[in-house]
Write a protein that holds these residues in place. Structure first.
Motif, mmCIF file in Angstrom:
data_model
loop_
_atom_site.group_PDB
_atom_site.id
_atom_site.type_symbol
_atom_site.label_atom_id
_atom_site.label_comp_id
_atom_site.label_asym_id
_atom_site.label_seq_id
_atom_site.Cartn_x
_atom_site.Cartn_y
_atom_site.Cartn_z
ATOM 1 N N UNK B 96 -3.730 -0.707 -12.728
ATOM 2 C CA UNK B 96 -3.485 -0.008 -11.457
ATOM 3 C C UNK B 96 -4.307 -0.566 -10.294
ATOM 4 N N UNK B 98 -4.469 -3.435 -9.378
ATOM 5 C CA UNK B 98 -3.628 -4.428 -8.697
ATOM 6 C C UNK B 98 -2.776 -3.800 -7.601
ATOM 7 N N UNK B 99 -2.665 -2.472 -7.622
ATOM 8 C CA UNK B 99 -1.766 -1.794 -6.677
ATOM 9 C C UNK B 99 -2.470 -1.384 -5.386
ATOM 10 N N UNK B 101 -3.678 -1.456 -1.846
ATOM 11 C CA UNK B 101 -3.064 -2.142 -0.724
ATOM 12 C C UNK B 101 -3.917 -1.952 0.504
ATOM 13 N N UNK B 104 -2.972 -3.640 7.844
ATOM 14 C CA UNK B 104 -2.908 -4.930 8.532
ATOM 15 C C UNK B 104 -3.012 -4.709 10.035
ATOM 16 N N UNK B 116 -1.725 -1.015 10.969
ATOM 17 C CA UNK B 116 -1.469 0.062 10.025
ATOM 18 C C UNK B 116 -2.725 0.272 9.174
ATOM 19 N N UNK B 117 -3.130 1.535 9.043
ATOM 20 C CA UNK B 117 -4.280 1.873 8.204
ATOM 21 C C UNK B 117 -3.759 2.611 6.980
ATOM 22 N N UNK B 119 -4.858 4.958 3.720
ATOM 23 C CA UNK B 119 -5.971 5.794 3.253
ATOM 24 C C UNK B 119 -5.560 6.620 2.040
ATOM 25 N N UNK B 391 -0.046 3.743 -5.090
ATOM 26 C CA UNK B 391 0.754 3.972 -3.885
ATOM 27 C C UNK B 391 1.235 5.410 -3.766
ATOM 28 N N UNK B 394 -1.592 7.513 -1.489
ATOM 29 C CA UNK B 394 -2.087 7.067 -0.183
ATOM 30 C C UNK B 394 -1.126 7.514 0.911
ATOM 31 N N UNK B 395 -1.605 7.459 2.129
ATOM 32 C CA UNK B 395 -0.751 7.690 3.295
ATOM 33 C C UNK B 395 -1.061 6.599 4.305
ATOM 34 N N UNK B 396 -0.105 6.319 5.156
ATOM 35 C CA UNK B 396 -0.274 5.255 6.133
ATOM 36 C C UNK B 396 -0.261 5.828 7.544
ATOM 37 N N UNK B 397 -0.901 5.155 8.453
ATOM 38 C CA UNK B 397 -0.947 5.575 9.859
ATOM 39 C C UNK B 397 -0.833 4.317 10.706
#
Lengths: 435, 435
Positions: B96, B98-99, B101, B104, B116-117, B119, B391, B394-397
């Motif tokens: 895991x 490896x997952x 992320x 950028x 993009x963050x 968290x 994945x 997590x959440x992205x912003x």
């Protein structure tokens, strides 16, 4: 518009009211939607047609719009508009290409191979509302990431525009701006149908509608409820609530911009929310004045007034720390940092869909052109969900390849856990290989 | 067990029956669950306690299990079992990791910054069923990826084991194997509570239960319905259906292994599905014989017999091409490639949760030890969903920072699209910056 002056209790009461707007189950809507779903699953096209006639007033003879019609709408579009869409597409593509993810493979010393393959979904449906909420930009925001993800076929559904022709007959056509955007974004097929029945048709497949793997895009309460009820039989994006903006402003912020940006979200819907946090009473007052000044020139002033009264507020806070704390509790869809050195604060925001930094990043920039996605978590769901992206249109699959020696090394541990869990046939599947 | 000999119609009828098992809405269960959710949202702990007493027979005086008790359960666990769990944890962690992320940032020539963050979620709840489906391995599979994702607090809920003590009083305790696994996996807090009321408590938060951002883990129909109804107020993983295995076997496959592996999934539940596709009638017959031989020695033979009769089949196919086509239509949770050079076929499988290659990769290896996740899409949902992974937690912003010049370059396009969409206040927010 409500102004709250450093009053913790009033702040929390306001937040509480905001939070109640999230994801409540409406039982009577669920019941009528469930009836539509059942009908479409059993009667296919016939049911889609009947509900279309009932809710839209008419239903086209053939649901599908030809590729030719899409191309014609694109060619006929106003050049300025078309070029703006092309520019938007370039920026959206560039931002989203960074989200492409590859699988991985682990080769262990003992010959074991483990890996993960990432693939685009096979077929995706995009729901595009009709009427005043028919937004060509939303077509781009949904279709472009799907395309980049490698989705093989993108299907768009949108309710027909129903009009009377010269002889008084009802005719159905597609919104030409939506068609133009669909053509540019690479949508493969378009069907003129809306409501819960269109969502059902995409989920089950009918004589006319292909079955899809995921349905994305905004819609009214019937569309949202259909998506929610069908989740599991088909994948869905989030259930979108009313739009929201939260602005954090220090003394350097310009009240003209604050007022304009608050109203840019307030105009969406009488339930939209626009909240300003500032530590300056002067900023609060001047922003209120600016709202009144600018409001006069805006077409949607009635909607703006309603949403500023309903779910909006200016809160005068003790300082930046309190503002950041409130921002995380609100977890807004859009957050503007109207402060000195805004980039210093981006990393301190925990919960938000998209953050806009400084005087020259008004939120509508992100709605159309910057390149970030405008499909964002609303109603506080930024606590746990993400902007739409390339990752929304892929699926992952793991794989495992062991050698005899590797399984021999691990077999006792597998048998131990299997037997502890009372799963003898699990243990047996390992044992038979070494008997 | 049903055997279908190269009969397309019979194959499709079987697939159709399988597909009907997916995600149907049960209205009467929804109604009673909705009542529980409302009560918990209004009465908090009191309602959780009342439903616990009603459904479990008793409810502990304090819901929370102390860290000390978790540690004690871990120390008291059988050494063989504890070492097997430690080994599993190492492998799950390695796969895991490896997952993970990273976000950028794009810096454009004109000074524009987009990014993009990513968290970890703040707080996650893991539901672990009681009774016979209390699996320590599931605790590892849910908690380890969450931990790697950077989730700050992992909360576990599990129904109490209710027993009579010497004086005839009812006592509540936690399953010690579950506690030991929770301790090893890094679960932060454990609460003794189950059913829809525990899911509601984690969603709304009560006096005792903290509010979480996402709820994962298997459960009965009440737990699954609560998760489905609350989706939107809290994030959830998929709604898991009965377990499934699909095996593709050529002439090189060993019927002993095929029989053992089919039964390893069949033992889960009378509704579990075990399907073998092969082009060899001899393999089909020998596998049936092997099932009878091995079945005698298995504890859960009654469950196995039921699921082999209910939702399972052996299909004799025309060749590998047909087998691959059927596999994609079934989109199984687990897929075994029992063929020569199995790794050559992994890339040809479009829809599956996890693929197991060759004679020495029996599916239970993935349930416990290989390192891949055993929380996998069921009931054909591998068409659009993925194994649980880092994945999932997590959440992205996104964020945007424009300069004055950059906005000046883009402003006309923004205004054009905004006005086309009838959103004048959107256009205004750009205009005011250049007046």
């Amino acid at each position: 518009m409500k102004v709250i002056y450093t009053d913790k209790q009033a702040e929390f009461q306001f937040l509480d009211e905001m939070n109640r707007r999230a994801g409540e189950v409406n039982f009577s809507v669920s019941e009528s939607v469930l009836g539509i779903l059942k009908d479409v699953s059993m009667k296919g096209d016939k049911a889609v047609r009947e509900y279309g006639e009932k809710f839209d007033g008419a239903c086209p003879a053939s649901f599908e719009i030809s590729k030719d019609e899409m191309k014609k709408a694109y060619d006929a579009a106003d050049e300025r508009f078309r070029n703006a869409l092309i520019h938007a597409k370039e920026n959206i593509t560039r931002y989203h290409e960074q989200q492409v993810q590859k699988g991985y493979e682990l080769k262990k010393e003992n010959g074991v191979i483990l890996g993960q393959i990432i693939r685009g979904l096979n077929r995706v449906g995009i729901y595009v509302p009709g009427g005043t909420a028919a937004y060509p930009s939303t077509v781009l925001m949904n279709a472009i990431p799907a395309k980049i993800a490698g989705v093989e076929e993108i299907i768009m559904v949108t309710p027909p525009l129903v009009e009377k022709d010269d002889t008084g007959n009802l005719t159905c056509r597609a919104n030409p701006d939506i068609l133009a955007a669909a053509c540019l974004a690479g949508v493969d097929r378009v069907f003129l149908s809306g409501g819960a029945q269109a969502v059902a048709a995409l989920t089950y497949g009918t004589e006319s509608f292909p079955r899809v793997d995921k349905i994305v895009g905004p819609g009214n309460i019937y569309v949202a409820t259909a998506k929610k009820l069908l989740f599991g039989q088909v994948d869905i994006d989030m259930i979108a609530g009313p739009s929201e903006i939260l602005i954090l402003a220090d003394e350097t912020a310009n009240p003209r911009y604050l007022a304009a940006d608050l109203m840019s979200q307030a105009e969406h819907d009488p339930l939209s929310s626009a909240v300003l946090l500032t530590r300056s009473e002067a900023i609060a007052k001047n922003t209120l004045n600016e709202i009144e000044l600018q409001l006069k020139g805006l077409d949607r002033k009635d909607v703006i007034r309603q949403s500023l009264e309903n779910c909006s507020a200016i809160m005068v806070c003790s300082g930046m720390e309190e503002m950041l704390e409130l921002a995380d509790l609100i977890a807004p869809e859009h957050l503007e940092l109207m402060v000195k050195d805004p980039m210093d604060y981006v990393n301190k925001i925990k919960n938000a869909g998209s953050v806009f930094c400084g005087d020259y990043s008004p939120e509508p920039l992100g709605d159309y052109l910057a390149g970030t996605n405008h499909v964002l978590p609303t109603s506080g769901t930024a606590r746990f969900s993400s902007p739409l992206g390339v990752y929304s249109f892929v699926k992952k699959m793991s794989y495992t390849c062991y050698t005899r020696d590797a399984l021999a090394q691990d077999k006792d541990d597998i048998i131990t856990i299997a037997e502890k869990e009372g799963l003898g046939a699990h243990a047996n599947s390992v044992k038979v290989r070494f008997e």
